[in-house]
Write a protein that holds these residues in place. Sequence first.
Motif, PDB file in Angstrom:
ATOM      1  N   LEU A   1       0.839  -1.205   0.000  1.00 54.57           N
ATOM      2  CA  LEU A   1       0.000   0.000   0.000  1.00 54.57           C
ATOM      3  C   LEU A   1       0.872   1.252   0.000  1.00 54.57           C
ATOM      4  N   ILE A   2       0.468   2.250  -0.817  1.00 53.23           N
ATOM      5  CA  ILE A   2       1.191   3.519  -0.892  1.00 53.23           C
ATOM      6  C   ILE A   2       0.227   4.669  -0.621  1.00 53.23           C
ATOM      7  N   PHE A   3       0.551   5.496   0.368  1.00 49.33           N
ATOM      8  CA  PHE A   3      -0.134   6.771   0.573  1.00 49.33           C
ATOM      9  C   PHE A   3       0.640   7.800  -0.245  1.00 49.33           C
ATOM     10  N   LEU A   4      -0.008   8.387  -1.240  1.00 49.90           N
ATOM     11  CA  LEU A   4       0.718   9.151  -2.264  1.00 49.90           C
ATOM     12  C   LEU A   4       0.119  10.541  -2.468  1.00 49.90           C
ATOM     13  N   ASP A   5       0.962  11.562  -2.222  1.00 55.09           N
ATOM     14  CA  ASP A   5       0.560  12.935  -2.518  1.00 55.09           C
ATOM     15  C   ASP A   5       0.621  13.139  -4.034  1.00 55.09           C
ATOM     16  N   ILE A   6      -0.176  14.071  -4.543  1.00 59.21           N
ATOM     17  CA  ILE A   6      -0.199  14.296  -5.991  1.00 59.21           C
ATOM     18  C   ILE A   6       0.736  15.427  -6.401  1.00 59.21           C
ATOM     19  N   GLN A   7       0.697  16.553  -5.688  1.00 57.81           N
ATOM     20  CA  GLN A   7       1.537  17.693  -6.060  1.00 57.81           C
ATOM     21  C   GLN A   7       2.937  17.530  -5.472  1.00 57.81           C
ATOM     22  N   MET A   8       3.738  16.698  -6.148  1.00 61.10           N
ATOM     23  CA  MET A   8       5.121  16.471  -5.742  1.00 61.10           C
ATOM     24  C   MET A   8       6.053  17.289  -6.642  1.00 61.10           C
ATOM     25  N   PRO A   9       7.191  17.766  -6.115  1.00 66.44           N
ATOM     26  CA  PRO A   9       8.071  18.626  -6.922  1.00 66.44           C
ATOM     27  C   PRO A   9       8.786  17.910  -8.066  1.00 66.44           C
ATOM     28  N   ASP A  10       9.106  16.635  -7.898  1.00 70.89           N
ATOM     29  CA  ASP A  10       9.868  15.941  -8.945  1.00 70.89           C
ATOM     30  C   ASP A  10       8.978  15.243  -9.969  1.00 70.89           C
ATOM     31  N   MET A  11       7.771  14.849  -9.570  1.00 73.69           N
ATOM     32  CA  MET A  11       6.852  14.139 -10.476  1.00 73.69           C
ATOM     33  C   MET A  11       5.462  14.156  -9.860  1.00 73.69           C
ATOM     34  N   LEU A  12       4.451  14.391 -10.665  1.00 71.59           N
ATOM     35  CA  LEU A  12       3.092  14.318 -10.153  1.00 71.59           C
ATOM     36  C   LEU A  12       2.812  12.911  -9.630  1.00 71.59           C
ATOM     37  N   GLY A  13       2.060  12.840  -8.544  1.00 69.18           N
ATOM     38  CA  GLY A  13       1.715  11.535  -7.989  1.00 69.18           C
ATOM     39  C   GLY A  13       0.961  10.666  -8.973  1.00 69.18           C
ATOM     40  N   THR A  14       0.133  11.276  -9.799  1.00 69.93           N
ATOM     41  CA  THR A  14      -0.606  10.497 -10.806  1.00 69.93           C
ATOM     42  C   THR A  14       0.340   9.890 -11.837  1.00 69.93           C
ATOM     43  N   ASP A  15       1.388  10.640 -12.208  1.00 61.27           N
ATOM     44  CA  ASP A  15       2.382  10.094 -13.139  1.00 61.27           C
ATOM     45  C   ASP A  15       3.182   8.969 -12.474  1.00 61.27           C
ATOM     46  N   PHE A  16       3.482   9.140 -11.204  1.00 62.72           N
ATOM     47  CA  PHE A  16       4.192   8.097 -10.463  1.00 62.72           C
ATOM     48  C   PHE A  16       3.344   6.827 -10.399  1.00 62.72           C
ATOM     49  N   ALA A  17       2.033   6.986 -10.189  1.00 64.54           N
ATOM     50  CA  ALA A  17       1.130   5.835 -10.137  1.00 64.54           C
ATOM     51  C   ALA A  17       1.142   5.077 -11.463  1.00 64.54           C
ATOM     52  N   ARG A  18       1.185   5.820 -12.572  1.00 68.60           N
ATOM     53  CA  ARG A  18       1.266   5.165 -13.885  1.00 68.60           C
ATOM     54  C   ARG A  18       2.590   4.413 -14.032  1.00 68.60           C
ATOM     55  N   LEU A  19       3.652   5.001 -13.520  1.00 69.91           N
ATOM     56  CA  LEU A  19       4.976   4.409 -13.650  1.00 69.91           C
ATOM     57  C   LEU A  19       5.075   3.048 -12.959  1.00 69.91           C
ATOM     58  N   ILE A  20       4.356   2.886 -11.848  1.00 70.50           N
ATOM     59  CA  ILE A  20       4.479   1.656 -11.055  1.00 70.50           C
ATOM     60  C   ILE A  20       3.269   0.734 -11.220  1.00 70.50           C
ATOM     61  N   GLN A  21       2.444   0.982 -12.228  1.00 74.27           N
ATOM     62  CA  GLN A  21       1.214   0.196 -12.382  1.00 74.27           C
ATOM     63  C   GLN A  21       1.464  -1.309 -12.426  1.00 74.27           C
ATOM     64  N   LEU A  22       2.532  -1.720 -13.062  1.00 70.39           N
ATOM     65  CA  LEU A  22       2.796  -3.157 -13.209  1.00 70.39           C
ATOM     66  C   LEU A  22       3.099  -3.825 -11.871  1.00 70.39           C
ATOM     67  N   GLN A  23       3.516  -3.050 -10.876  1.00 71.90           N
ATOM     68  CA  GLN A  23       3.809  -3.627  -9.566  1.00 71.90           C
ATOM     69  C   GLN A  23       2.543  -3.905  -8.763  1.00 71.90           C
ATOM     70  N   LYS A  24       1.436  -3.303  -9.177  1.00 69.05           N
ATOM     71  CA  LYS A  24       0.122  -3.571  -8.593  1.00 69.05           C
ATOM     72  C   LYS A  24       0.039  -3.261  -7.097  1.00 69.05           C
ATOM     73  N   ASN A  25       0.734  -2.191  -6.686  1.00 71.52           N
ATOM     74  CA  ASN A  25       0.562  -1.713  -5.311  1.00 71.52           C
ATOM     75  C   ASN A  25      -0.781  -1.006  -5.207  1.00 71.52           C
ATOM     76  N   ALA A  26      -1.472  -1.175  -4.103  1.00 73.89           N
ATOM     77  CA  ALA A  26      -2.681  -0.393  -3.851  1.00 73.89           C
ATOM     78  C   ALA A  26      -2.264   1.035  -3.534  1.00 73.89           C
ATOM     79  N   ILE A  27      -3.000   2.006  -4.063  1.00 70.24           N
ATOM     80  CA  ILE A  27      -2.642   3.417  -3.873  1.00 70.24           C
ATOM     81  C   ILE A  27      -3.804   4.175  -3.258  1.00 70.24           C
ATOM     82  N   ILE A  28      -3.495   4.947  -2.221  1.00 71.99           N
ATOM     83  CA  ILE A  28      -4.441   5.894  -1.644  1.00 71.99           C
ATOM     84  C   ILE A  28      -3.845   7.276  -1.840  1.00 71.99           C
ATOM     85  N   PHE A  29      -4.475   8.094  -2.677  1.00 69.44           N
ATOM     86  CA  PHE A  29      -3.982   9.441  -2.899  1.00 69.44           C
ATOM     87  C   PHE A  29      -4.315  10.322  -1.691  1.00 69.44           C
TER      88      PHE A  29
END
Length: 234
Positions: free
Chosen positions: A54-82
């Motif tokens: 499980l990942i608690f993930l902020d969206i407005q991150m300085p290095d990458m948007l949280g939504t883009d990060f979620a796309r990047l790790i989709q294959l790992q199938k972690n559950a995400i709570i924004f």
Amino acid sequence: MSSFYINAIAIDDEPSALEVLERYASKVPFIQLKKVFYSTAEALAYLHAEPIQLIFLDIQMPDMLGTDFARLIQLQKNAIIFTTAHAEYALEGFELKALDYLLKPFDFARFLQACQRALEQTGRKTNEEEGSIFVKEGYDWVRVNLDDVLFIQSDTNLLFIHEGQRRITTRMTVQEMLQQLPPERFVRVHKSYIVSLAAVQKIEKHQLTLGKHCIPLAAAYREEIEERLLRRKK
């Protein structure tokens, strides 16, 4: 008796937001917040090395948007709570199949609701992939290996899960339990009983024999269990 934990991390560039998440997570008995990160790059390296569910993930991150990060790790199938202060990303978050979307500032009750969703999803995956489920016994989450279950007995709002050498008590209805069990392996035989088809040794007119146990068989369920057992023999 073993407890069940969901291994989690939190990613946020605000120290105060991470402090809130750490404080809330410490109050949830089945969440283990293993580490917190201020950048998605550091978190990405950690995710490649550690089993995180499980990942608690902020969206407005300085290095990458949280939504883009979620796309990047989709294959790992972690559950995400924004976790974000920006409501405008909610639709995109759910399109990414996020488990939940917590709008800051959120209280502990809302956080706990999101964690319960994570627990339900993890329980379903465990059932499907490992042949086991988790049930709550008292304050603990206990793994039940389905191969060990003989039968399940209901008494009002309690269930007693009978194994060969153990009985587990959990607060659940028969219908709720049936939704967690694989239907090809378990069947209801009475308003108060579910049995493992593999454990049935004898069918009599009004009862079933499972080892040293005699389980009542209601007339309404007799035809189904006979058909299911005969089908298993073919």
